[in-house]
Design an enzyme around this catalytic site. Structure first.
Site, PDB file in Angstrom:
ATOM      1  N   ASN A   8     -37.953  28.722  88.220  1.00 21.03           N
ATOM      2  CA  ASN A   8     -37.138  29.074  87.057  1.00 21.03           C
ATOM      3  C   ASN A   8     -37.734  30.340  86.449  1.00 21.03           C
ATOM      4  OD1 ASN A   8     -35.771  29.254  84.640  1.00 21.03           O
ATOM      5  ND2 ASN A   8     -36.786  27.476  83.701  1.00 21.03           N
ATOM      6  N   LYS A  10     -36.594  31.997  84.032  1.00 21.46           N
ATOM      7  CA  LYS A  10     -36.304  32.100  82.586  1.00 21.46           C
ATOM      8  C   LYS A  10     -35.773  33.510  82.273  1.00 21.46           C
ATOM      9  CE  LYS A  10     -39.974  28.779  81.806  1.00 21.46           C
ATOM     10  NZ  LYS A  10     -40.674  28.005  80.823  1.00 21.46           N
ATOM     11  N   HIS A  94     -32.282  22.457  79.982  1.00 18.23           N
ATOM     12  CA  HIS A  94     -33.709  22.795  79.919  1.00 18.23           C
ATOM     13  C   HIS A  94     -34.177  22.637  78.469  1.00 18.23           C
ATOM     14  CE1 HIS A  94     -37.437  25.067  80.042  1.00 18.23           C
ATOM     15  NE2 HIS A  94     -37.415  24.931  81.359  1.00 18.23           N
ATOM     16  N   GLU A  96     -35.960  24.363  76.672  1.00 20.54           N
ATOM     17  CA  GLU A  96     -35.875  25.592  75.865  1.00 20.54           C
ATOM     18  C   GLU A  96     -34.461  25.791  75.330  1.00 20.54           C
ATOM     19  OE1 GLU A  96     -37.651  28.229  78.746  1.00 20.54           O
ATOM     20  OE2 GLU A  96     -39.568  27.209  78.446  1.00 20.54           O
ATOM     21  N   GLU A 164     -39.499  17.127  82.739  1.00 20.96           N
ATOM     22  CA  GLU A 164     -40.355  18.193  82.234  1.00 20.96           C
ATOM     23  C   GLU A 164     -40.858  17.841  80.833  1.00 20.96           C
ATOM     24  OE1 GLU A 164     -39.456  22.150  84.329  1.00 20.96           O
ATOM     25  OE2 GLU A 164     -38.079  21.997  82.648  1.00 20.96           O
ATOM     26  N   GLY A 170     -45.297  25.681  80.170  1.00 20.76           N
ATOM     27  CA  GLY A 170     -45.902  26.951  79.785  1.00 20.76           C
ATOM     28  C   GLY A 170     -47.219  26.819  79.048  1.00 20.76           C
ATOM     29  N   SER A 210     -46.101  23.408  83.987  1.00 23.71           N
ATOM     30  CA  SER A 210     -47.397  23.961  84.398  1.00 23.71           C
ATOM     31  C   SER A 210     -47.801  23.597  85.825  1.00 23.71           C
ATOM     32  CB  SER A 210     -48.495  23.571  83.402  1.00 23.71           C
ATOM     33  OG  SER A 210     -48.232  24.149  82.125  1.00 23.71           O
TER      34      SER A 210
HETATM   35  C1  PEP Z   1     -39.971  25.419  83.327  1.00 29.71           C
HETATM   36  O1  PEP Z   1     -39.629  26.351  82.628  1.00 29.71           O
HETATM   37  O2  PEP Z   1     -39.095  24.706  83.815  1.00 29.71           O
HETATM   38  C2  PEP Z   1     -41.405  25.206  83.563  1.00 29.71           C
HETATM   39  C3  PEP Z   1     -41.776  24.113  84.143  1.00 29.71           C
HETATM   40  O3  PEP Z   1     -42.267  26.189  83.143  1.00 29.71           O
HETATM   41  P1  PEP Z   1     -43.846  26.332  83.504  1.00 29.71           P
HETATM   42  O4  PEP Z   1     -43.984  26.031  84.978  1.00 29.71           O
HETATM   43  O5  PEP Z   1     -44.171  27.756  83.183  1.00 29.71           O
HETATM   44  O6  PEP Z   1     -44.563  25.338  82.679  1.00 29.71           O
END
Ligand code: PEP
Length: 247
Positions: A8, A10, A94, A96, A164, A170, A210
């Site tokens: 992803n 983003k 998501h 976010e 998630e 992040g 992460s």
């Molecule tokens: C994501 O945005 O779906 C995600 C898992 O981000 P990160 O791997 O940077 O934590």
């Protein structure tokens, strides 16, 4: 079932970033993946990335779509448009977007239904906040999100779930393998009650938050983990290739 490594990007990436796709293609040629591979770039790059990925195992997904196929919705992109640009999947819900745009479970379900209608696989994201985990609410929260975000016609062919934890995205923090396993097992059971055991068995449940080259092996080895949704570490092909190699 075959696992999936989905990146992803983003709100990152311009035309020059397509060089990372070329590098990833070379990595995958040298060492074919033991899993499906997908990149979800910003909408502006879906078509170009699909062209760059043509002839390689790399699939392309969008990061969001509108619930309607077309209409007076300035600035939005429909699932049909993503499909037309070369996407085969789209991320919906998501955290976010739930946080930045106040998306509700019902809206997420409508988007997933729009994805299905356009022939796209909906990657439905859910996960608890740190406060919810600390309050012991994780399983109840993800169950509620699943129940209300999942279209009733969901199958292994048109739906993927991404667990998630919001606090792991992040941040460099990850749940323990036991914590991940507990949630994935609970989600599998909940899926079974919602869409039946056959579909529940076929719907991939990704872990996201992460995932990095140095923890991918451990996390992808957890029971009921059918792949990863990778944010930051998918931006550089060398890192993403290391994660893919861990599958
Ligand atoms: C994501 O945005 O779906 C995600 C898992 O981000 P990160 O791997 O940077 O934590």
């Amino acid at each position: 079932m075959r696992q999936l490594a989905a990146g992803n990007w983003k709100m990152n990436g311009v035309t020059a970033s397509l060089s990372e796709v070329e590098v990833l293609k070379q990595h995958l040629k040298a060492r074919p993946a033991n899993c499906d591979v997908m990149i979800c770039p910003p909408a502006t790059l879906v078509m170009a990335l699909a062209e760059a990925a043509a002839g390689s195992p790399i699939q392309v997904g969008g990061q969001n779509c509108h619930a309607k196929a077309s209409g007076a919705h300035t600035g939005d992109v429909s699932a049909q448009m993503l499909a037309d640009a070369g996407a085969t999947a789209v991320i919906v819900g998501h955290s976010e977007r739930r946080a930045d745009h106040g998306e509700t479970n019902e809206q997420v379900r409508a988007k997933a239904e729009a994805a299905h209608a356009a022939g796209l696989t909906a990657i439905i994201c859910l996960g608890e906040t740190l406060k919810q985990r600390e309050a012991g609410e994780t399983l109840a929260v993800v169950h509620d999100q699943l129940q209300h975000s999942l279209p009733t016609d969901s199958t292994g062919a048109n739906t993927i779930i991404a667990y998630e934890p919001v606090w792991a995205i992040g941040t460099g923090l990850t749940p323990t393998p036991a914590q991940v396993g507990e949630v994935h097992q609970a989600l599998r059971g909940a899926l079974s009650a919602l869409v039946g055991p056959e579909a529940a068995h076929a719907i991939r449940i990704l872990y996201g938050g992460s995932v990095k080259p140095d923890n991918a092996d451990e996390l992808m080895g957890v029971g009921d983990v059918d792949g990863a949704l990778v944010g930051g570490a998918s931006l550089k092909a060398a890192d993403f290739a290391k994660i893919i190699a861990a599958f």
